[in-house]
Design a protein around this motif. Structure first.
Motif, PDB file in Angstrom:
ATOM      1  N   LEU A  51      30.895  14.124  43.367  1.00  0.00           N
ATOM      2  CA  LEU A  51      31.447  15.445  43.078  1.00  0.00           C
ATOM      3  C   LEU A  51      32.960  15.386  42.857  1.00  0.00           C
ATOM      4  N   LEU A  52      33.638  14.592  43.654  1.00  0.00           N
ATOM      5  CA  LEU A  52      35.097  14.528  43.585  1.00  0.00           C
ATOM      6  C   LEU A  52      35.608  13.411  42.681  1.00  0.00           C
ATOM      7  N   ASN A  53      34.720  12.613  42.114  1.00  0.00           N
ATOM      8  CA  ASN A  53      35.100  11.434  41.339  1.00  0.00           C
ATOM      9  C   ASN A  53      35.975  11.793  40.133  1.00  0.00           C
ATOM     10  N   ILE A  54      37.109  11.109  40.025  1.00  0.00           N
ATOM     11  CA  ILE A  54      38.014  11.325  38.887  1.00  0.00           C
ATOM     12  C   ILE A  54      38.351  10.011  38.194  1.00  0.00           C
ATOM     13  N   ASP A  55      37.564   8.962  38.442  1.00  0.00           N
ATOM     14  CA  ASP A  55      37.822   7.639  37.859  1.00  0.00           C
ATOM     15  C   ASP A  55      38.021   7.683  36.352  1.00  0.00           C
ATOM     16  N   PHE A  56      37.353   8.595  35.703  1.00  0.00           N
ATOM     17  CA  PHE A  56      37.293   8.629  34.246  1.00  0.00           C
ATOM     18  C   PHE A  56      38.366   9.506  33.602  1.00  0.00           C
ATOM     19  N   VAL A  57      39.171  10.214  34.386  1.00  0.00           N
ATOM     20  CA  VAL A  57      40.159  11.140  33.823  1.00  0.00           C
ATOM     21  C   VAL A  57      41.400  10.353  33.421  1.00  0.00           C
ATOM     22  N   PRO A  58      41.706  10.329  32.128  1.00  0.00           N
ATOM     23  CA  PRO A  58      42.886   9.586  31.678  1.00  0.00           C
ATOM     24  C   PRO A  58      44.171  10.171  32.275  1.00  0.00           C
ATOM     25  N   GLY A  59      45.073   9.305  32.656  1.00  0.00           N
ATOM     26  CA  GLY A  59      46.363   9.731  33.175  1.00  0.00           C
ATOM     27  C   GLY A  59      46.394   9.977  34.670  1.00  0.00           C
ATOM     28  N   LEU A  60      45.221   9.979  35.312  1.00  0.00           N
ATOM     29  CA  LEU A  60      45.171  10.140  36.762  1.00  0.00           C
ATOM     30  C   LEU A  60      44.808   8.801  37.397  1.00  0.00           C
ATOM     31  N   PRO A  61      45.333   8.563  38.579  1.00  0.00           N
ATOM     32  CA  PRO A  61      44.905   7.350  39.273  1.00  0.00           C
ATOM     33  C   PRO A  61      43.420   7.452  39.616  1.00  0.00           C
ATOM     34  N   PRO A  62      42.730   6.317  39.800  1.00  0.00           N
ATOM     35  CA  PRO A  62      41.295   6.372  40.058  1.00  0.00           C
ATOM     36  C   PRO A  62      40.920   7.117  41.340  1.00  0.00           C
ATOM     37  N   THR A  63      41.805   7.150  42.311  1.00  0.00           N
ATOM     38  CA  THR A  63      41.560   7.946  43.512  1.00  0.00           C
ATOM     39  C   THR A  63      42.837   8.686  43.887  1.00  0.00           C
ATOM     40  N   LEU A  64      42.641   9.848  44.419  1.00  0.00           N
ATOM     41  CA  LEU A  64      43.729  10.674  44.933  1.00  0.00           C
ATOM     42  C   LEU A  64      43.335  11.079  46.344  1.00  0.00           C
ATOM     43  N   PRO A  65      44.243  11.664  47.098  1.00  0.00           N
ATOM     44  CA  PRO A  65      43.837  12.185  48.409  1.00  0.00           C
ATOM     45  C   PRO A  65      42.679  13.178  48.243  1.00  0.00           C
ATOM     46  N   GLU A  66      41.796  13.187  49.225  1.00  0.00           N
ATOM     47  CA  GLU A  66      40.590  14.024  49.143  1.00  0.00           C
ATOM     48  C   GLU A  66      40.921  15.484  48.870  1.00  0.00           C
ATOM     49  N   PHE A  67      41.955  16.023  49.500  1.00  0.00           N
ATOM     50  CA  PHE A  67      42.251  17.446  49.309  1.00  0.00           C
ATOM     51  C   PHE A  67      42.653  17.748  47.867  1.00  0.00           C
ATOM     52  N   ILE A  68      43.284  16.800  47.186  1.00  0.00           N
ATOM     53  CA  ILE A  68      43.645  17.012  45.777  1.00  0.00           C
ATOM     54  C   ILE A  68      42.396  16.931  44.909  1.00  0.00           C
ATOM     55  N   GLU A  69      41.535  15.953  45.172  1.00  0.00           N
ATOM     56  CA  GLU A  69      40.281  15.853  44.422  1.00  0.00           C
ATOM     57  C   GLU A  69      39.424  17.106  44.639  1.00  0.00           C
ATOM     58  N   PHE A  70      39.397  17.616  45.868  1.00  0.00           N
ATOM     59  CA  PHE A  70      38.620  18.825  46.154  1.00  0.00           C
ATOM     60  C   PHE A  70      39.232  20.026  45.437  1.00  0.00           C
ATOM     61  N   PHE A  71      40.558  20.100  45.391  1.00  0.00           N
ATOM     62  CA  PHE A  71      41.237  21.176  44.663  1.00  0.00           C
ATOM     63  C   PHE A  71      40.858  21.128  43.178  1.00  0.00           C
ATOM     64  N   LEU A  72      40.800  19.924  42.594  1.00  0.00           N
ATOM     65  CA  LEU A  72      40.398  19.794  41.192  1.00  0.00           C
ATOM     66  C   LEU A  72      38.949  20.272  41.002  1.00  0.00           C
ATOM     67  N   HIS A  73      38.090  19.942  41.962  1.00  0.00           N
ATOM     68  CA  HIS A  73      36.709  20.440  41.927  1.00  0.00           C
ATOM     69  C   HIS A  73      36.699  21.970  41.950  1.00  0.00           C
ATOM     70  N   LEU A  74      37.539  22.571  42.790  1.00  0.00           N
ATOM     71  CA  LEU A  74      37.578  24.041  42.877  1.00  0.00           C
ATOM     72  C   LEU A  74      38.086  24.671  41.586  1.00  0.00           C
ATOM     73  N   ILE A  75      38.991  24.014  40.886  1.00  0.00           N
ATOM     74  CA  ILE A  75      39.461  24.529  39.592  1.00  0.00           C
ATOM     75  C   ILE A  75      38.286  24.640  38.620  1.00  0.00           C
ATOM     76  N   VAL A  76      37.454  23.607  38.579  1.00  0.00           N
ATOM     77  CA  VAL A  76      36.269  23.640  37.716  1.00  0.00           C
ATOM     78  C   VAL A  76      35.326  24.759  38.161  1.00  0.00           C
ATOM     79  N   SER A  77      35.117  24.882  39.464  1.00  0.00           N
ATOM     80  CA  SER A  77      34.243  25.921  40.002  1.00  0.00           C
ATOM     81  C   SER A  77      34.753  27.323  39.654  1.00  0.00           C
ATOM     82  N   VAL A  78      36.041  27.530  39.750  1.00  0.00           N
ATOM     83  CA  VAL A  78      36.635  28.827  39.407  1.00  0.00           C
ATOM     84  C   VAL A  78      36.445  29.120  37.917  1.00  0.00           C
ATOM     85  N   ALA A  79      36.646  28.124  37.064  1.00  0.00           N
ATOM     86  CA  ALA A  79      36.456  28.332  35.621  1.00  0.00           C
ATOM     87  C   ALA A  79      35.004  28.729  35.333  1.00  0.00           C
ATOM     88  N   ILE A  80      34.056  28.050  35.974  1.00  0.00           N
ATOM     89  CA  ILE A  80      32.646  28.394  35.790  1.00  0.00           C
ATOM     90  C   ILE A  80      32.382  29.818  36.283  1.00  0.00           C
TER      91      ILE A  80
END
Length: 158
Positions: A51-80
Motif C-alpha cells: 500500500l505504501l510502496n513508492i519504489d516506482f515513483v521517479p524522483g523519490l527515494p525508494p523508501t521514505l519514513p512511514e508517515f510520509i509514505e502514509f501521507f502520500l497514500h492519504l493524498i490518493v485516497s482524498v483524490a478518490i
C-alpha cells in the motif's frame, strides 16, 4: 425571490466537494491503511508495505519514513473521495459506487506487485485476498460517507 439555500444553482450543486471529500478520503484511507497494517502484523503478508510502496515513483527515494509514505497514500485516497462524492452528487447510488471504486482500486494489486521486490508476488493468493478485502472495506466506508452526505443534503435546513 427564491431562497438560494433551498434552490441552489446547478453550478453550486455539482461543484467539487472539497471539505467532505478531504474528510471522507482521510477516514477511508486511514481505515484501509490500519486494516492492512494489522493484517501484515498478524500474518506477515506485506500488504501494508504494498500500500505504501513508492519504489516506482521517479524522483523519490525508494523508501521514505512511514508517515510520509502514509501521507502520500492519504493524498490518493482524498483524490478518490473527492471524485467519488462529486460522482454521487451527480447521479446517486452511493453504496454501489463506493464499493465499485473499492473493487476497481483493488485491481492496482496487479501492477503494484510487479514494481518492487519488497511486496507480495502476483500469485500470492492470501495477499491478494487481504488486499481485495481491504479495498472493499475502503469502498464500504466511501459508500457510508456518501450515504451520510446524501441524507444530509436531502434534509432541509430548519
Amino acid at each position: 425571490m427564491t431562497d438560494p439555500a433551498a434552490h441552489p444553482s446547478p453550478s453550486v450543486k455539482y461543484s467539487l466537494p472539497w471539505i467532505s471529500g478531504i474528510l471522507t478520503g482521510i477516514l477511508s484511507g486511514v481505515i484501509l491503511g490500519f486494516f492492512l497494517k494489522m493484517i501484515q502484523a498478524y500474518t506477515g503478508e506485506q500488504v501494508y508495505t504494498l500500500l505504501l510502496n513508492i519504489d516506482f515513483v521517479p524522483g523519490l527515494p525508494p523508501t521514505l519514513p512511514e508517515f510520509i509514505e502514509f501521507f502520500l497514500h492519504l493524498i490518493v485516497s482524498v483524490a478518490i473521495a473527492i471524485f467519488y462524492l462529486w460522482w454521487v452528487q451527480r447521479s446517486g447510488r452511493p453504496m454501489f459506487k463506493g464499493i465499485l471504486l473499492g473493487a476497481v482500486s483493488s485491481l492496482l494489486y496487479i501492477p503494484l506487485s510487479q514494481l518492487s521486490s519488497r511486496v507480495p508476488d502476483l500469485n500470492d493468493l492470501s495477499a491478494i485476498l487481504y488486499w481485495i478485502v481491504g479495498h472493499l472495506l475502503f469502498g464500504i466506508v466511501l459508500g457510508l460517507c456518501g450515504k451520510y452526505m446524501n441524507a444530509k443534503q436531502a434534509t432541509p435546513a430548519s
